[in-house]
Write a protein that holds these residues in place. Structure first.
Motif, PDB file in Angstrom:
ATOM      1  N   UNK A 173      20.479 -24.755  11.520  1.00  0.00           N
ATOM      2  CA  UNK A 173      18.924 -24.405  10.470  1.00  0.00           C
ATOM      3  C   UNK A 173      18.367 -23.542  11.636  1.00  0.00           C
ATOM      4  N   UNK A 174      17.453 -22.895  10.656  1.00  0.00           N
ATOM      5  CA  UNK A 174      16.225 -21.784  10.451  1.00  0.00           C
ATOM      6  C   UNK A 174      15.057 -21.980  10.908  1.00  0.00           C
ATOM      7  N   UNK A 175      14.900 -21.859  11.909  1.00  0.00           N
ATOM      8  CA  UNK A 175      12.965 -21.921  12.089  1.00  0.00           C
ATOM      9  C   UNK A 175      12.280 -22.087  10.627  1.00  0.00           C
ATOM     10  N   UNK A 176      12.671 -20.790   9.914  1.00  0.00           N
ATOM     11  CA  UNK A 176      12.455 -21.608   7.905  1.00  0.00           C
ATOM     12  C   UNK A 176      13.006 -22.019   7.535  1.00  0.00           C
ATOM     13  N   UNK A 177      14.038 -23.359   8.042  1.00  0.00           N
ATOM     14  CA  UNK A 177      14.515 -23.620   7.420  1.00  0.00           C
ATOM     15  C   UNK A 177      13.906 -25.020   7.559  1.00  0.00           C
ATOM     16  N   UNK A 178      13.121 -26.161   6.762  1.00  0.00           N
ATOM     17  CA  UNK A 178      12.761 -27.117   8.094  1.00  0.00           C
ATOM     18  C   UNK A 178      13.978 -28.539   7.573  1.00  0.00           C
ATOM     19  N   UNK A 179      13.510 -29.245   8.617  1.00  0.00           N
ATOM     20  CA  UNK A 179      14.563 -30.176   9.208  1.00  0.00           C
ATOM     21  C   UNK A 179      14.613 -31.314   7.964  1.00  0.00           C
ATOM     22  N   UNK A 180      15.937 -31.179   6.697  1.00  0.00           N
ATOM     23  CA  UNK A 180      15.580 -32.419   5.650  1.00  0.00           C
ATOM     24  C   UNK A 180      16.907 -34.063   5.951  1.00  0.00           C
ATOM     25  N   UNK A 181      15.697 -34.840   5.366  1.00  0.00           N
ATOM     26  CA  UNK A 181      16.402 -36.271   5.199  1.00  0.00           C
ATOM     27  C   UNK A 181      17.521 -36.340   4.658  1.00  0.00           C
ATOM     28  N   UNK A 182      18.620 -37.060   5.052  1.00  0.00           N
ATOM     29  CA  UNK A 182      19.751 -36.756   4.392  1.00  0.00           C
ATOM     30  C   UNK A 182      19.482 -37.281   2.663  1.00  0.00           C
ATOM     31  N   UNK A 183      19.167 -37.736   2.657  1.00  0.00           N
ATOM     32  CA  UNK A 183      19.214 -38.080   0.632  1.00  0.00           C
ATOM     33  C   UNK A 183      18.056 -37.012   0.096  1.00  0.00           C
ATOM     34  N   UNK A 184      17.436 -36.265   0.626  1.00  0.00           N
ATOM     35  CA  UNK A 184      16.777 -34.914   0.496  1.00  0.00           C
ATOM     36  C   UNK A 184      15.072 -35.692   0.132  1.00  0.00           C
ATOM     37  N   UNK A 185      14.679 -36.160   0.643  1.00  0.00           N
ATOM     38  CA  UNK A 185      13.276 -37.214  -0.095  1.00  0.00           C
ATOM     39  C   UNK A 185      11.804 -35.869   0.637  1.00  0.00           C
ATOM     40  N   UNK A 186      12.315 -35.631   2.255  1.00  0.00           N
ATOM     41  CA  UNK A 186      11.342 -35.709   3.181  1.00  0.00           C
ATOM     42  C   UNK A 186      11.830 -34.435   3.904  1.00  0.00           C
ATOM     43  N   UNK A 187      10.743 -33.709   4.499  1.00  0.00           N
ATOM     44  CA  UNK A 187      10.888 -32.870   5.478  1.00  0.00           C
ATOM     45  C   UNK A 187      10.503 -33.200   7.008  1.00  0.00           C
ATOM     46  N   UNK A 188      10.617 -32.668   7.952  1.00  0.00           N
ATOM     47  CA  UNK A 188       9.918 -33.626   9.323  1.00  0.00           C
ATOM     48  C   UNK A 188       9.765 -32.421   9.365  1.00  0.00           C
ATOM     49  N   UNK A 189       8.176 -32.540  10.129  1.00  0.00           N
ATOM     50  CA  UNK A 189       7.017 -31.853  10.864  1.00  0.00           C
ATOM     51  C   UNK A 189       6.861 -32.200  11.829  1.00  0.00           C
ATOM     52  N   UNK A 190       6.652 -31.984  12.856  1.00  0.00           N
ATOM     53  CA  UNK A 190       6.712 -32.669  14.264  1.00  0.00           C
ATOM     54  C   UNK A 190       6.484 -34.401  14.143  1.00  0.00           C
ATOM     55  N   UNK A 191       8.072 -34.384  13.375  1.00  0.00           N
ATOM     56  CA  UNK A 191       7.719 -35.851  13.908  1.00  0.00           C
ATOM     57  C   UNK A 191       7.794 -36.524  13.457  1.00  0.00           C
ATOM     58  N   UNK A 192       6.881 -36.532  11.731  1.00  0.00           N
ATOM     59  CA  UNK A 192       5.899 -37.188  10.747  1.00  0.00           C
ATOM     60  C   UNK A 192       7.176 -36.563   9.946  1.00  0.00           C
ATOM     61  N   UNK A 193       7.666 -37.364   8.481  1.00  0.00           N
ATOM     62  CA  UNK A 193       8.154 -36.955   6.939  1.00  0.00           C
ATOM     63  C   UNK A 193       7.093 -37.265   6.210  1.00  0.00           C
ATOM     64  N   UNK A 194       7.210 -35.764   5.334  1.00  0.00           N
ATOM     65  CA  UNK A 194       6.643 -35.396   4.343  1.00  0.00           C
ATOM     66  C   UNK A 194       7.552 -35.227   3.452  1.00  0.00           C
ATOM     67  N   UNK A 195       6.566 -35.755   1.664  1.00  0.00           N
ATOM     68  CA  UNK A 195       8.042 -35.477   0.841  1.00  0.00           C
ATOM     69  C   UNK A 195       7.941 -34.180   0.641  1.00  0.00           C
ATOM     70  N   UNK A 196       9.477 -34.246   0.082  1.00  0.00           N
ATOM     71  CA  UNK A 196       9.590 -32.616  -0.483  1.00  0.00           C
ATOM     72  C   UNK A 196       9.208 -32.594  -2.069  1.00  0.00           C
ATOM     73  N   UNK A 197       9.715 -30.990  -2.784  1.00  0.00           N
ATOM     74  CA  UNK A 197       9.026 -31.371  -3.787  1.00  0.00           C
ATOM     75  C   UNK A 197      10.368 -31.858  -4.551  1.00  0.00           C
ATOM     76  N   UNK A 198       9.929 -32.741  -5.675  1.00  0.00           N
ATOM     77  CA  UNK A 198      11.150 -33.277  -6.795  1.00  0.00           C
ATOM     78  C   UNK A 198      11.634 -31.879  -7.640  1.00  0.00           C
ATOM     79  N   UNK A 199      12.923 -32.964  -7.174  1.00  0.00           N
ATOM     80  CA  UNK A 199      14.417 -31.419  -7.404  1.00  0.00           C
ATOM     81  C   UNK A 199      14.599 -31.387  -8.512  1.00  0.00           C
TER      82      UNK A 199
END
Length: 111
Positions: free
Chosen positions: A1-27
């Motif tokens: 993972x690089x600085x520009x690649x957000x940490x994404x939950x295993x199910x692909x629903x969220x990214x993690x930003x400063x310890x909080x979940x933010x919904x990903x774009x509809x794939x």
């Protein structure tokens, strides 16, 4: 993972930003439609910043409405895009969601 690649939950629903979940774009969005909405989102975000610099609350409100429209079209706000009935954990701390163990395990070195 690089600085520009957000940490994404295993199910692909969220990214993690400063310890909080933010919904990903509809794939399921077609790529061209996704790109169009992302471009509109970026323009709207720039318009928010410009309105704030100009101390123009009306322009800021209009730009924020455009941001909201784009985020809803992308599936990042509004009704969830998944169909399994799972709840939405957007803006919650990861540690207070079913993703807590997964997130904790990322910080724990494997043996």
């Amino acid at each position: 993972m690089t600085a520009s690649t957000p940490l994404t939950t295993p199910d692909g629903r969220y990214i993690v930003v400063r310890g909080r979940l933010w919904r990903c774009t509809n794939p399921a969005l077609p790529e061209r439609e996704r790109q169009d909405w992302v471009q509109r989102l970026m323009r709207a975000r720039r318009a928010v910043a410009q309105a704030r610099r100009a101390s123009d609350p009306q322009a800021e409100r209009e730009a924020r409405d455009e941001v909201d429209e784009a985020k809803r079209a992308l599936g990042e706000r509004g009704p969830v895009w998944w169909t399994d009935g799972a709840p939405d954990f957007t803006q919650r701390k990861v540690e207070n969601t079913p993703y807590a163990a997964w997130y904790r395990d990322l910080a724990t070195p494997s043996e």
